[in-house]
Design a protein around this motif. Structure first.
Motif, PDB file in Angstrom:
ATOM      1  N   LEU A   1       0.880  -1.164   0.000  1.00 51.89           N
ATOM      2  CA  LEU A   1       0.000   0.000   0.000  1.00 51.89           C
ATOM      3  C   LEU A   1       0.914   1.211   0.000  1.00 51.89           C
ATOM      4  O   LEU A   1       1.681   1.425   0.942  1.00 51.89           O
ATOM      5  CB  LEU A   1      -0.903   0.020   1.237  1.00 51.89           C
ATOM      6  N   VAL A   2       0.864   1.993  -1.077  1.00 52.47           N
ATOM      7  CA  VAL A   2       1.741   3.149  -1.221  1.00 52.47           C
ATOM      8  C   VAL A   2       0.912   4.411  -0.997  1.00 52.47           C
ATOM      9  O   VAL A   2      -0.012   4.700  -1.761  1.00 52.47           O
ATOM     10  CB  VAL A   2       2.397   3.179  -2.617  1.00 52.47           C
ATOM     11  N   VAL A   3       1.220   5.128   0.070  1.00 54.95           N
ATOM     12  CA  VAL A   3       0.524   6.370   0.405  1.00 54.95           C
ATOM     13  C   VAL A   3       1.230   7.521  -0.288  1.00 54.95           C
ATOM     14  O   VAL A   3       2.443   7.686  -0.131  1.00 54.95           O
ATOM     15  CB  VAL A   3       0.506   6.584   1.935  1.00 54.95           C
ATOM     16  N   THR A   4       0.503   8.309  -1.061  1.00 54.28           N
ATOM     17  CA  THR A   4       1.138   9.380  -1.818  1.00 54.28           C
ATOM     18  C   THR A   4       0.139  10.475  -2.165  1.00 54.28           C
ATOM     19  O   THR A   4      -1.075  10.251  -2.165  1.00 54.28           O
ATOM     20  CB  THR A   4       1.765   8.824  -3.117  1.00 54.28           C
ATOM     21  N   HIS A   5       0.659  11.670  -2.439  1.00 54.01           N
ATOM     22  CA  HIS A   5      -0.173  12.741  -2.984  1.00 54.01           C
ATOM     23  C   HIS A   5       0.088  12.903  -4.478  1.00 54.01           C
ATOM     24  O   HIS A   5      -0.514  13.748  -5.128  1.00 54.01           O
ATOM     25  CB  HIS A   5       0.121  14.068  -2.263  1.00 54.01           C
ATOM     26  N   ASP A   6       0.975  12.066  -5.010  1.00 52.69           N
ATOM     27  CA  ASP A   6       1.456  12.203  -6.383  1.00 52.69           C
ATOM     28  C   ASP A   6       0.772  11.181  -7.288  1.00 52.69           C
ATOM     29  O   ASP A   6       1.082   9.989  -7.246  1.00 52.69           O
ATOM     30  CB  ASP A   6       2.981  12.000  -6.389  1.00 52.69           C
ATOM     31  N   LEU A   7      -0.158  11.647  -8.127  1.00 46.13           N
ATOM     32  CA  LEU A   7      -0.848  10.735  -9.025  1.00 46.13           C
ATOM     33  C   LEU A   7       0.074  10.192 -10.116  1.00 46.13           C
ATOM     34  O   LEU A   7      -0.161   9.118 -10.650  1.00 46.13           O
ATOM     35  CB  LEU A   7      -2.055  11.444  -9.660  1.00 46.13           C
ATOM     36  N   GLY A   8       1.122  10.945 -10.442  1.00 46.53           N
ATOM     37  CA  GLY A   8       2.100  10.446 -11.391  1.00 46.53           C
ATOM     38  C   GLY A   8       2.794   9.202 -10.869  1.00 46.53           C
ATOM     39  O   GLY A   8       3.033   8.243 -11.613  1.00 46.53           O
ATOM     40  N   LEU A   9       3.114   9.191  -9.571  1.00 45.59           N
ATOM     41  CA  LEU A   9       3.711   8.010  -8.946  1.00 45.59           C
ATOM     42  C   LEU A   9       2.735   6.842  -9.004  1.00 45.59           C
ATOM     43  O   LEU A   9       3.119   5.714  -9.331  1.00 45.59           O
ATOM     44  CB  LEU A   9       4.094   8.333  -7.503  1.00 45.59           C
ATOM     45  N   ALA A  10       1.466   7.104  -8.677  1.00 45.29           N
ATOM     46  CA  ALA A  10       0.454   6.044  -8.707  1.00 45.29           C
ATOM     47  C   ALA A  10       0.348   5.441 -10.103  1.00 45.29           C
ATOM     48  O   ALA A  10       0.222   4.221 -10.267  1.00 45.29           O
ATOM     49  CB  ALA A  10      -0.893   6.604  -8.262  1.00 45.29           C
ATOM     50  N   TRP A  11       0.411   6.286 -11.120  1.00 43.53           N
ATOM     51  CA  TRP A  11       0.305   5.825 -12.499  1.00 43.53           C
ATOM     52  C   TRP A  11       1.427   4.839 -12.830  1.00 43.53           C
ATOM     53  O   TRP A  11       1.218   3.841 -13.525  1.00 43.53           O
ATOM     54  CB  TRP A  11       0.376   7.036 -13.430  1.00 43.53           C
ATOM     55  N   ASN A  12       2.641   5.104 -12.314  1.00 42.90           N
ATOM     56  CA  ASN A  12       3.810   4.299 -12.665  1.00 42.90           C
ATOM     57  C   ASN A  12       3.933   3.000 -11.886  1.00 42.90           C
ATOM     58  O   ASN A  12       4.595   2.071 -12.348  1.00 42.90           O
ATOM     59  CB  ASN A  12       5.083   5.126 -12.448  1.00 42.90           C
ATOM     60  N   ILE A  13       3.326   2.932 -10.705  1.00 40.30           N
ATOM     61  CA  ILE A  13       3.624   1.794  -9.833  1.00 40.30           C
ATOM     62  C   ILE A  13       2.406   0.964  -9.437  1.00 40.30           C
ATOM     63  O   ILE A  13       2.542  -0.233  -9.156  1.00 40.30           O
ATOM     64  CB  ILE A  13       4.352   2.300  -8.554  1.00 40.30           C
ATOM     65  N   ALA A  14       1.209   1.539  -9.430  1.00 39.29           N
ATOM     66  CA  ALA A  14       0.068   0.875  -8.779  1.00 39.29           C
ATOM     67  C   ALA A  14      -0.783   0.063  -9.746  1.00 39.29           C
ATOM     68  O   ALA A  14      -0.964   0.435 -10.905  1.00 39.29           O
ATOM     69  CB  ALA A  14      -0.799   1.915  -8.072  1.00 39.29           C
ATOM     70  N   ASP A  15      -1.322  -1.041  -9.223  1.00 35.89           N
ATOM     71  CA  ASP A  15      -2.326  -1.814  -9.952  1.00 35.89           C
ATOM     72  C   ASP A  15      -3.710  -1.193  -9.769  1.00 35.89           C
ATOM     73  O   ASP A  15      -4.516  -1.177 -10.694  1.00 35.89           O
ATOM     74  CB  ASP A  15      -2.357  -3.259  -9.442  1.00 35.89           C
ATOM     75  N   ARG A  16      -3.969  -0.711  -8.558  1.00 34.26           N
ATOM     76  CA  ARG A  16      -5.234  -0.035  -8.269  1.00 34.26           C
ATOM     77  C   ARG A  16      -4.951   1.254  -7.504  1.00 34.26           C
ATOM     78  O   ARG A  16      -3.920   1.372  -6.844  1.00 34.26           O
ATOM     79  CB  ARG A  16      -6.177  -0.917  -7.421  1.00 34.26           C
ATOM     80  N   VAL A  17      -5.869   2.185  -7.593  1.00 33.35           N
ATOM     81  CA  VAL A  17      -5.718   3.448  -6.889  1.00 33.35           C
ATOM     82  C   VAL A  17      -6.997   3.730  -6.103  1.00 33.35           C
ATOM     83  O   VAL A  17      -8.102   3.423  -6.549  1.00 33.35           O
ATOM     84  CB  VAL A  17      -5.404   4.605  -7.874  1.00 33.35           C
ATOM     85  N   ALA A  18      -6.823   4.276  -4.896  1.00 25.86           N
ATOM     86  CA  ALA A  18      -7.946   4.720  -4.071  1.00 25.86           C
ATOM     87  C   ALA A  18      -7.706   6.182  -3.725  1.00 25.86           C
ATOM     88  O   ALA A  18      -6.653   6.524  -3.177  1.00 25.86           O
ATOM     89  CB  ALA A  18      -8.056   3.872  -2.800  1.00 25.86           C
ATOM     90  N   VAL A  19      -8.659   7.033  -4.073  1.00 28.81           N
ATOM     91  CA  VAL A  19      -8.530   8.478  -3.861  1.00 28.81           C
ATOM     92  C   VAL A  19      -9.285   8.841  -2.584  1.00 28.81           C
ATOM     93  O   VAL A  19     -10.480   8.543  -2.457  1.00 28.81           O
ATOM     94  CB  VAL A  19      -9.088   9.270  -5.059  1.00 28.81           C
ATOM     95  N   MET A  20      -8.580   9.485  -1.649  1.00 30.81           N
ATOM     96  CA  MET A  20      -9.149   9.776  -0.335  1.00 30.81           C
ATOM     97  C   MET A  20      -9.349  11.276  -0.159  1.00 30.81           C
ATOM     98  O   MET A  20      -8.498  12.079  -0.540  1.00 30.81           O
ATOM     99  CB  MET A  20      -8.232   9.228   0.758  1.00 30.81           C
ATOM    100  N   TYR A  21     -10.490  11.642   0.417  1.00 27.03           N
ATOM    101  CA  TYR A  21     -10.759  13.055   0.711  1.00 27.03           C
ATOM    102  C   TYR A  21     -11.514  13.148   2.030  1.00 27.03           C
ATOM    103  O   TYR A  21     -12.554  12.515   2.212  1.00 27.03           O
ATOM    104  CB  TYR A  21     -11.588  13.702  -0.400  1.00 27.03           C
ATOM    105  N   LEU A  22     -10.982  13.926   2.950  1.00 31.79           N
ATOM    106  CA  LEU A  22     -11.627  14.203   4.234  1.00 31.79           C
ATOM    107  C   LEU A  22     -12.088  12.919   4.935  1.00 31.79           C
ATOM    108  O   LEU A  22     -13.223  12.791   5.361  1.00 31.79           O
ATOM    109  CB  LEU A  22     -12.805  15.161   4.039  1.00 31.79           C
ATOM    110  N   GLY A  23     -11.155  11.949   5.025  1.00 32.54           N
ATOM    111  CA  GLY A  23     -11.412  10.755   5.807  1.00 32.54           C
ATOM    112  C   GLY A  23     -12.141   9.639   5.107  1.00 32.54           C
ATOM    113  O   GLY A  23     -12.424   8.608   5.721  1.00 32.54           O
ATOM    114  N   ARG A  24     -12.471   9.816   3.827  1.00 32.48           N
ATOM    115  CA  ARG A  24     -13.241   8.789   3.132  1.00 32.48           C
ATOM    116  C   ARG A  24     -12.722   8.597   1.712  1.00 32.48           C
ATOM    117  O   ARG A  24     -12.290   9.555   1.076  1.00 32.48           O
ATOM    118  CB  ARG A  24     -14.729   9.171   3.116  1.00 32.48           C
TER     119      ARG A  24
END
Length: 311
Positions: A198-221
Motif C-alpha cells: 500500500l503506497v501512500v502518496t499525494h502524487d498521481l504520477g507516482l500512482a500511475w507508474n507503480i500501482a495496480d489499483r488506486v484509491a482516492v481519499m478526501y476528508l477521511g473517506r
C-alpha cells in the motif's frame, strides 16, 4: 492480504467535537498487488496507514490480515508486524544517526529473535539494491546518499521477510533522478518476492507508474477507486479530476478554492461540495450535493465513485 472494513478513527478533543480522521473506509490489498492511496495533505491517508499497521486503534470497524481480524494484544501485534512492515518517507528522520547501517537493519531481526543475524542483514541489503552489502555494514546514515538511505529503510523492513509493505510517501524526500530507482525497486520486490504494498502518496504520477489499483481519499473517506489505468484515464469524481489536472500533460488546470474542511465539522451532503468545481459552476445538481449523503464505497476491484454525478 490486508483489509479494512468500515474503518473509523476519531480523535477526541476537550471542549470540541471529535475529529473524524478516518470516517468509514473499506479498502483491500490483494496478494502481490500494489495499491496507491492518493489525496492531499490532511485527508487522513497517514492515519489510515497507521491504523492498518496497528499503531492506532480504530474507533469502529476492523482491520483483517489474511482473513483474520487484527488482535491488539502485544504478542499478536508483534507477530502481525513481522508480516506487515512500514517504510517511512524521511529516511534521515527514521534512521538513528548514531547507529550504523548494520545496526539499523538488524534491529527488527533482534526483536523477533531471528537466527543467522548477519546473513539476514546481508540478504536484506542485497535485496534493497545495496551491493556488496558488507561495504555498507559500518557506514552511518550521514555517509549515504538520499537514495541509499531510503534503501536502508526498505532493507530494515525486508529483513523480517514481510508479506505486505505500507510505504508512506516513499520517494517524497528524494531527488527526481532517484525516485525512479526506488519505484523500480518496489516493483522488482513485488515480482521477485510476491510482496503486496500500500503506497501512500499525494502524487498521481507516482500512482500511475507503480500501482495496480488506486484509491482516492478526501476528508477521511475514499471517494473514488478502481484499476489505475481506468481511474486516471477517465476520472469520474471532480476531486480526482482536480488532482489529475496538475500533471504536466493535463490540458486544463482545475484550481480548488479554500482548504479541506475541519474534520470536526464534516459538511452535510457530499463532503467535497464546498470546493467542488461542478457545484461552483452552478450545476442543477448542486442542491442534491449539498444535502444528500453518499454511501460509503465498498472494497471492490471495479471502478467506483462516490459522486452524485456518477451514473
Amino acid at each position: 492480504m490486508l483489509t479494512a472494513t468500515d474503518l473509523r478513527v476519531e480523535f477526541a478533543s476537550r471542549g470540541r467535537p471529535a475529529a473524524r480522521a478516518v470516517d468509514g473506509v473499506n479498502l483491500a490489498v490483494g496478494a502481490g498487488e500494489i495499491v496507491a492511496l492518493v489525496g492531499e495533505s490532511g485527508c487522513g491517508k497517514t492515519t489510515l496507514a497507521r491504523t492498518l499497521l496497528g499503531l492506532e486503534r480504530p474507533t469502529a470497524g476492523t482491520v483483517s490480515y489474511d482473513g483474520t481480524p487484527l488482535s491488539y494484544r502485544a504478542r499478536a501485534l508483534k507477530a502481525y508486524r513481522r508480516e506487515v512492515q512500514l517504510v517511512l518517507q524521511d529516511p534521515m528522520g527514521s534512521l538513528n544517526p548514531r547507529q550504523t547501517v548494520y545496526e539499523a537493519v538488524a534491529e527488527g531481526p533482534r526483536i523477533h529473535g531471528l537466527p543467522d543475524e548477519e546473513k539476514v542483514v546481508a540478504e536484506a541489503l542485497s535485496r534493497a539494491g545495496l551491493r556488496p552489502p558488507e561495504r555498507f555494514f559500518l557506514r552511518y546514515p550521514h555517509e549515504l546518499s538520499g537514495g541509499q538511505r531510503q534503501r536502508v529503510v526498505i532493507a530494515g523492513a525486508l529483513a523480517l521477510d514481510p508479506k505486505v509493505l505500507i510505504a508512506d510517501e516513499p520517494v517524497a524526500s528524494l531527488d527526481a533522478s532517484v525516485r525512479g530507482e526506488i519505484l523500480a525497486l518496489l516493483l522488482r520486490l513485488r515480482d521477485d518476492l510476491g510482496l503486496s504494498a500500500l503506497v501512500v502518496t499525494h502524487d498521481l504520477g507516482l500512482a500511475w507508474n507503480i500501482a495496480d489499483r488506486v484509491a482516492v481519499m478526501y476528508l477521511g473517506r475514499i471517494v473514488e477507486s478502481g484499476p489505475t489505468e481506468e481511474i486516471l484515464r477517465a476520472p469520474q469524481h471532480p476531486y480526482t479530476q482536480a488532482l489529475l489536472s496538475v500533471l504536466p500533460e493535463s490540458p486544463e488546470r482545475i484550481v480548488l478554492t479554500g482548504e479541506p474542511p475541519d474534520p470536526t465539522r464534516i459538511p452535510t451532503g457530499c463532503r467535497f461540495h464546498p470546493r467542488c468545481q461542478v457545484v461552483a459552476a452552478g450545476n442543477p445538481i448542486a442542491t442534491t450535493c449539498q444535502t444528500t449523503l453518499l454511501p460509503v464505497l465498498p472494497a471492490v476491484p471495479e471502478p467506483q465513485s462516490a459522486c452524485h454525478l456518477t451514473p
